[in-house]
Design a protein around this motif. Structure first.
Motif, mmCIF file in Angstrom:
data_model
loop_
_atom_site.group_PDB
_atom_site.id
_atom_site.type_symbol
_atom_site.label_atom_id
_atom_site.label_comp_id
_atom_site.label_asym_id
_atom_site.label_seq_id
_atom_site.Cartn_x
_atom_site.Cartn_y
_atom_site.Cartn_z
ATOM 1 N N UNK A 127 2.611 0.428 9.022
ATOM 2 C CA UNK A 127 2.083 1.038 7.689
ATOM 3 C C UNK A 127 0.912 1.875 7.443
ATOM 4 N N UNK A 169 6.716 7.280 3.290
ATOM 5 C CA UNK A 169 6.151 5.919 2.944
ATOM 6 C C UNK A 169 7.299 4.803 2.789
ATOM 7 N N UNK A 176 7.246 1.982 6.086
ATOM 8 C CA UNK A 176 6.667 0.697 5.801
ATOM 9 C C UNK A 176 6.943 -0.249 4.722
ATOM 10 N N UNK A 177 7.640 0.398 3.590
ATOM 11 C CA UNK A 177 8.197 -0.429 2.466
ATOM 12 C C UNK A 177 9.245 -1.045 3.040
ATOM 13 N N UNK A 180 2.304 15.907 -6.994
ATOM 14 C CA UNK A 180 2.068 15.132 -5.855
ATOM 15 C C UNK A 180 3.450 15.289 -4.931
ATOM 16 N N UNK A 182 -2.063 8.719 -9.374
ATOM 17 C CA UNK A 182 -1.789 9.266 -10.531
ATOM 18 C C UNK A 182 -2.452 8.575 -11.615
ATOM 19 N N UNK A 190 0.644 -1.276 0.006
ATOM 20 C CA UNK A 190 0.100 0.032 -0.110
ATOM 21 C C UNK A 190 0.964 1.347 0.269
ATOM 22 N N UNK A 191 1.900 1.357 0.853
ATOM 23 C CA UNK A 191 2.687 2.579 0.508
ATOM 24 C C UNK A 191 3.384 2.591 -0.549
ATOM 25 N N UNK A 192 3.655 1.395 -1.014
ATOM 26 C CA UNK A 192 4.317 1.388 -2.368
ATOM 27 C C UNK A 192 3.502 2.124 -3.418
ATOM 28 N N UNK A 194 0.921 3.940 -3.109
ATOM 29 C CA UNK A 194 -0.005 5.152 -2.587
ATOM 30 C C UNK A 194 0.001 6.319 -3.705
ATOM 31 N N UNK A 195 1.184 6.693 -4.081
ATOM 32 C CA UNK A 195 1.157 7.762 -4.902
ATOM 33 C C UNK A 195 0.970 7.361 -6.451
ATOM 34 N N UNK A 215 0.990 5.618 6.195
ATOM 35 C CA UNK A 215 0.207 5.992 5.164
ATOM 36 C C UNK A 215 -0.955 7.236 5.419
#
Lengths: 538, 69
Positions: free
Chosen positions: B57, B20, B23-24, B12, A101, A92-94, A96-97, B61
């Motif tokens: 995570x 971010x 948590x990755x 962005x 887009x 999810x953080x991976x 996110x952006x 986020x």
């Protein structure tokens, strides 16, 4: 527990019928003026809020196969199978952006599939075709695998033969045809509620019966210590740590490249819905972690997998259904089985819609009928969604289920090869369209070659026995393994970059970029996004 | 919800996005958690710490979402 599963069966069938009824009614839910366009049929009106998106995407990513296969892997191999947890924490953080887009550019231009984006970004129908076919090929076995999930449950209820599966899929096909993405979106509420109830009950009730979590882990450790296999255990060892890391990371990279995961994302109504979901979807990861541990509970409870009469070997996919059968009262086992069975329907519906959209937009509209109207597109997608499901059923009827599992394994490696075009494409237009095609082809070939070389000693298969590629094959003096998908992606990226430089130097014409920078950040309410009139033009 | 700034160049980019990476990267550092002891409620470290990373995570986020919306 003997041969009597009547109560379970009654509860299972009753819940299944309720859900099927909801599937048909869903066409009227948030009723559109006209469902005959892909934006309505295939993306539910592109207007889902946070809650619906959460259920829809969650119901889509955490499939019946996950509920059956992840604990089966933990049952068989131990800690390595727990990779599913870091995988879903990282993802999810991976993205996110990235997904925000993708949402923006898709809404500005009316894209329905990832291949639509690639077509506009790189100005190449060929590259888009390659991406579309890759998506369809990777999705098909995934749909077939949902049937494996239902079959595992039916087997545990003592039902054999293929007729029940055919009926279940026929019903699914009928309401997907009628209601489109609204059907799985509505059913996902029931599916996830049932799954949460079942799993929470399981992780409270079963450990209490088995003498607590401590003794469950001890029983598992004891079992793995006795087996001759070197790779198993409740902890990782020196040789499979890299495999664990690359498998978790590689799977995370692949997840949102699957066309069906993007379907749920594109159906949401604005960027904030997506971002909010990236922080809320990990609730499912927690569930998945607990589900994985059902594998250890099955060990502690002394579960014996049901023997497959055709091969004479135990089928590990049945350990969770058998565990439920041993532990729960009959009526609740029925609820649990229904949760797994319905859990197969939601993703199967979304996957078939995603595959159908790819065919319609990037093959039918591109090559067969350039002037296709919205209504024609919707018609073709509806029909193709039926064809896809018939294909999935045939896979199960005609092929060894193991073959579907192999295809799914291959599918993960295959879909990863679309990353440079789809995901990196959202950030950079640097790659040449020819370079991307060259990288895709080489990465795919490298991936297939590696998977072909991997044997599975556990079932005596010589090829396609797993995704752990031994580094010894490259001549390194080690027993360590890596996830083949990550190696193939590296090859892909290197070739794509080199080929781009070569094509540039040779002044080979590149495609036209139809998107502009602002498109990637547009949000609901922007004039650009408003331009996307859902009833019509794109 | 962000107010539409029509015609204006938006992006962005935000320093908050660096968060971010936590948590990755954290769940991929196996040396942090590949151990049985200490156990919590019967769970070996390997299992409870990785479940705890879910919370990391969610927190990261959520902060990024709140700070950049």
């Amino acid at each position: 527990m003997s041969g009597q599963h009547t109560t379970e069966l009654v509860v299972f069938v009753a819940l299944f019928l309720v859900v099927s009824g909801m599937g048909f009614v869903a066409a009227k839910w948030r009723r559109p003026k006209d469902i005959e366009s892909l934006h309505e049929w295939g993306l539910g009106g592109r207007n889902f809020g946070t809650w619906i998106t959460w259920f829809l995407v969650g119901g889509d990513l955490y499939t019946a196969y996950t509920f059956v296969a992840v604990p089966a892997l933990v049952f068989g191999a131990g800690a390595l199978g727990f990779y599913a947890l870091p995988y879903t924490v990282v993802v999810y953080p991976l993205v996110f952006l990235v997904l925000a887009r993708m949402w923006s550019v898709s809404h500005v231009h009316g894209f329905v599939t990832p291949a639509d984006f690639v077509r506009a970004r790189f100005g190449s129908p060929t590259l888009a075709l390659v991406i579309a076919i890759t998506g369809i090929v990777a999705t098909m076995p995934y749909i077939a695998l949902q049937l494996v999930g239902i079959e595992a449950v039916l087997k545990a209820m003592g039902i054999t033969g293929h007729l029940p599966i055919i009926i279940a899929f026929a019903i699914l096909a009928a309401y997907t045809y009628q209601s489109g993405l609204r059907a799985p979106a509505l059913i996902a509420f029931v599916k996830d509620t049932l799954i949460y109830i079942v799993i929470l009950a399981a992780v409270i009730y079963i450990p209490a019966k088995l003498g607590g979590w401590g003794s469950i882990f001890d029983a598992a450790a004891e079992k793995f210590a006795k087996t001759p296999a070197p790779g198993d255990g409740i902890l990782l060892n020196a040789n499979n740590q890299l495999q664990y890391i690359t498998l978790a990371f590689g799977s995370a990279l692949a997840l949102f490249l699957y066309p069906h995961s993007l379907t749920g994302v594109l159906a949401s109504k604005n960027r904030n819905v997506i971002k909010r979901n990236m922080s809320a979807l990990p609730a499912y990861s927690f569930l998945l972690g607990l589900i994985a541990l059902l594998g250890f509970m099955a060990i502690a409870a002394g579960v014996k997998p049901i023997v497959n009469p055709e091969t004479g070997k135990g089928d590990n996919n049945t350990v969770v259904p058998v565990l439920f059968d041993q532990m729960f009262p009959d009526w609740f086992t029925g609820v649990a089985y229904a949760a797994i069975g319905i859990g197969a329907l939601v993703p199967a519906a979304i996957m078939s819609i995603a595959a159908a959209n790819l065919f319609t937009r990037n093959i039918y509209r591109e090559y067969l009928n350039k002037q296709a109207t919205d209504a024609q597109e919707a018609k073709v997608s509806k029909l193709v969604s039926l064809v896809v499901k018939v294909g999935a059923v045939l896979c199960i009827l005609l092929l060894d289920p193991q073959f579907s599992i192999d295809l799914q394994l291959i599918g993960g490696v295959v879909i990863l090869q679309t990353l440079p075009s789809v995901a990196l494409g959202l950030y950079t237009r640097w790659f040449h369209k020819g370079g991307l095609i060259a990288g895709w082809a080489t990465g795919l070939a490298a991936g297939m070659w590696m998977l072909y070389l991997i044997p599975n000693p556990a079932n005596g298969k010589l090829h396609f026995g797993g995704s752990a590629f031994p580094l010894a094959n490259f001549g390194f003096d080690t027993k360590a393994t890596l996830y083949a998908g990550v190696i193939a992606l590296t090859v892909n990226l290197v070739v794509a970059a080199l080929a781009t430089l070569i094509f540039r130097a040779a002044k080979v014409a590149d495609g036209e970029d139809a998107t502009s920078r602002g498109d990637y950040f547009a949000d609901e309410g922007d004039p650009k996004v408003k331009d996307l009139d859902l009833s019509g033009a794109h | 919800m962000s107010s539409p700034e029509t015609g204006q160049e938006r992006g962005d980019r935000s320093p908050w996005n660096w968060l971010l990476f936590v948590p990755i990267v954290l769940p991929l550092l196996t040396f942090l958690f590949n151990s049985d002891e200490p156990r919590v409620a019967g769970f070996p470290l390997f299992y409870w710490l990785q479940l705890a990373f879910i919370v990391v995570g969610v927190v990261c986020t959520t902060i990024v979402y709140r700070m950049t919306k």
